[in-house]
Design an enzyme around this catalytic site. Structure first.
Site, PDB file in Angstrom:
ATOM      1  N   THR A   1      -5.203  -7.211  10.708  1.00 15.42           N
ATOM      2  CA  THR A   1      -5.508  -5.945  10.012  1.00 15.42           C
ATOM      3  C   THR A   1      -5.046  -4.739  10.825  1.00 15.42           C
ATOM      4  O   THR A   1      -4.428  -3.819  10.293  1.00 15.42           O
ATOM      5  CB  THR A   1      -7.038  -5.838   9.775  1.00 15.42           C
TER       6      THR A   1
ATOM      7  N   ARG B   1       3.014  -6.647   9.263  1.00 21.37           N
ATOM      8  CA  ARG B   1       2.288  -5.479   9.787  1.00 21.37           C
ATOM      9  C   ARG B   1       2.804  -5.074  11.166  1.00 21.37           C
ATOM     10  O   ARG B   1       2.877  -3.885  11.486  1.00 21.37           O
ATOM     11  CB  ARG B   1       0.783  -5.765   9.821  1.00 21.37           C
TER      12      ARG B   1
ATOM     13  N   ARG C   1      -1.633 -14.724   5.018  1.00 18.01           N
ATOM     14  CA  ARG C   1      -2.335 -13.970   6.070  1.00 18.01           C
ATOM     15  C   ARG C   1      -1.628 -14.129   7.419  1.00 18.01           C
ATOM     16  O   ARG C   1      -1.568 -13.198   8.216  1.00 18.01           O
ATOM     17  CB  ARG C   1      -3.815 -14.363   6.110  1.00 18.01           C
TER      18      ARG C   1
ATOM     19  N   PHE D   1     -15.321   3.457   7.204  1.00 18.27           N
ATOM     20  CA  PHE D   1     -13.937   3.762   6.853  1.00 18.27           C
ATOM     21  C   PHE D   1     -13.671   3.777   5.346  1.00 18.27           C
ATOM     22  O   PHE D   1     -12.552   4.048   4.908  1.00 18.27           O
ATOM     23  CB  PHE D   1     -12.975   2.769   7.538  1.00 18.27           C
TER      24      PHE D   1
ATOM     25  N   ASN E   1      -1.985   0.154   6.873  1.00 16.94           N
ATOM     26  CA  ASN E   1      -1.440  -1.106   7.396  1.00 16.94           C
ATOM     27  C   ASN E   1      -0.522  -1.821   6.393  1.00 16.94           C
ATOM     28  O   ASN E   1      -0.353  -3.030   6.433  1.00 16.94           O
ATOM     29  CB  ASN E   1      -2.566  -2.004   7.925  1.00 16.94           C
TER      30      ASN E   1
ATOM     31  N   LYS F   1       0.824  -1.209   0.000  1.00 21.92           N
ATOM     32  CA  LYS F   1       0.000   0.000   0.000  1.00 21.92           C
ATOM     33  C   LYS F   1       0.871   1.278   0.000  1.00 21.92           C
ATOM     34  O   LYS F   1       2.073   1.222   0.297  1.00 21.92           O
ATOM     35  CB  LYS F   1      -0.908  -0.021   1.233  1.00 21.92           C
TER      36      LYS F   1
ATOM     37  N   HIS G   1      -2.070  -5.511   1.773  1.00 16.57           N
ATOM     38  CA  HIS G   1      -3.364  -6.195   1.704  1.00 16.57           C
ATOM     39  C   HIS G   1      -3.112  -7.601   1.191  1.00 16.57           C
ATOM     40  O   HIS G   1      -2.256  -7.802   0.333  1.00 16.57           O
ATOM     41  CB  HIS G   1      -4.306  -5.467   0.727  1.00 16.57           C
TER      42      HIS G   1
HETATM   43  P1  CMP Z   1      -7.235  -4.543   4.017  1.00 16.11           P
HETATM   44  O1  CMP Z   1      -6.722  -5.869   4.414  1.00 16.11           O
HETATM   45  O2  CMP Z   1      -6.729  -3.963   2.752  1.00 16.11           O
HETATM   46  O3  CMP Z   1      -8.857  -4.609   3.939  1.00 16.11           O
HETATM   47  C1  CMP Z   1      -9.666  -3.473   4.123  1.00 16.11           C
HETATM   48  C2  CMP Z   1      -8.894  -2.269   4.597  1.00 16.11           C
HETATM   49  O4  CMP Z   1      -9.659  -1.240   5.182  1.00 16.11           O
HETATM   50  C3  CMP Z   1      -7.955  -2.693   5.699  1.00 16.11           C
HETATM   51  O5  CMP Z   1      -6.925  -3.508   5.204  1.00 16.11           O
HETATM   52  C4  CMP Z   1      -7.524  -1.333   6.244  1.00 16.11           C
HETATM   53  O6  CMP Z   1      -6.519  -0.741   5.458  1.00 16.11           O
HETATM   54  C5  CMP Z   1      -8.792  -0.500   6.058  1.00 16.11           C
HETATM   55  N1  CMP Z   1      -9.485  -0.214   7.310  1.00 16.11           N
HETATM   56  C6  CMP Z   1      -9.574   0.992   7.871  1.00 16.11           C
HETATM   57  N2  CMP Z   1     -10.304   0.947   8.975  1.00 16.11           N
HETATM   58  C7  CMP Z   1     -10.697  -0.319   9.144  1.00 16.11           C
HETATM   59  C8  CMP Z   1     -11.491  -0.986  10.148  1.00 16.11           C
HETATM   60  N3  CMP Z   1     -12.021  -0.350  11.175  1.00 16.11           N
HETATM   61  N4  CMP Z   1     -11.674  -2.322   9.997  1.00 16.11           N
HETATM   62  C9  CMP Z   1     -11.156  -2.977   8.944  1.00 16.11           C
HETATM   63  N5  CMP Z   1     -10.397  -2.383   7.961  1.00 16.11           N
HETATM   64  C10 CMP Z   1     -10.178  -1.066   8.080  1.00 16.11           C
END
Ligand code: CMP
Length: 132
Positions: A91, A102, A85, A57, A112, A9, A115
């Site tokens: 996350t 992460r 994962r 979000f 983060n 990202k 993905h």
């Molecule tokens: P990703 O694994 O790319 O999937 C969805 C993305 O939304 C997550 O990583 C974060 O970058 C973003 N995100 C921001 N806020 C939240 C939240 N509260 N819960 C989950 N994902 C979030």
């Protein structure tokens, strides 16, 4: 062997961590089979995260994902989806296990750093999103 999609990202590309992430993945026995650098449009980012439509979000996430280049890549390994994962961690980096990508480099739940696809079915869809 199975395949999954990882995206580096903008928070990580902007901090010059592309090589670091690729190195971590290769050392964890993932094979990079495709990789490119792209700048997502708002439309593409919304389409990619369509599953999060309606979430509070989403707008900020789309703004963040279009704020700089991203590096999607196809990774190959046995149990690629699950192992990736595990390798990247939770996350929210505050909950990520020690030693995960992460835990090491992510800034917060939004920024983060990476993905990864969450199932074999989604891996196929997400790989098709970036690669023919
Ligand atoms: P990703 O694994 O790319 O999937 C969805 C993305 O939304 C997550 O990583 C974060 O970058 C973003 N995100 C921001 N806020 C939240 C939240 N509260 N819960 C989950 N994902 C979030």
């Amino acid at each position: 062997m199975s395949r999954t999609l990882l995206i580096i990202k903008p928070d990580a590309t902007n901090r010059n961590l592309i090589g670091h992430v690729v190195n971590r993945l290769e050392r964890a026995k993932f094979k990079v089979v495709e990789m490119r650098m792209v700048r997502l449009t708002e439309e593409k980012a919304r389409k990619f995260y369509a599953v999060h439509e309606g979430k509070p979000f989403l707008n900020d996430l789309v703004k963040f994902m279009t704020s700089g280049p991203v590096v999607p890549m196809v990774l190959e390994k046995e149990n690629a989806v699950t192992d990736l994962r595990t390798c990247i961690g939770a996350t929210n980096p505050a909950n990520a296990d020690c030693g995960t990508i992460r835990y090491e480099i992510a800034l917060d739940i939004e920024k983060n750093s990476v993905h990864a696809s969450d199932s074999d079915d989604n891996a196929k869809i997400e790989i098709g999103f970036f690669f023919e």
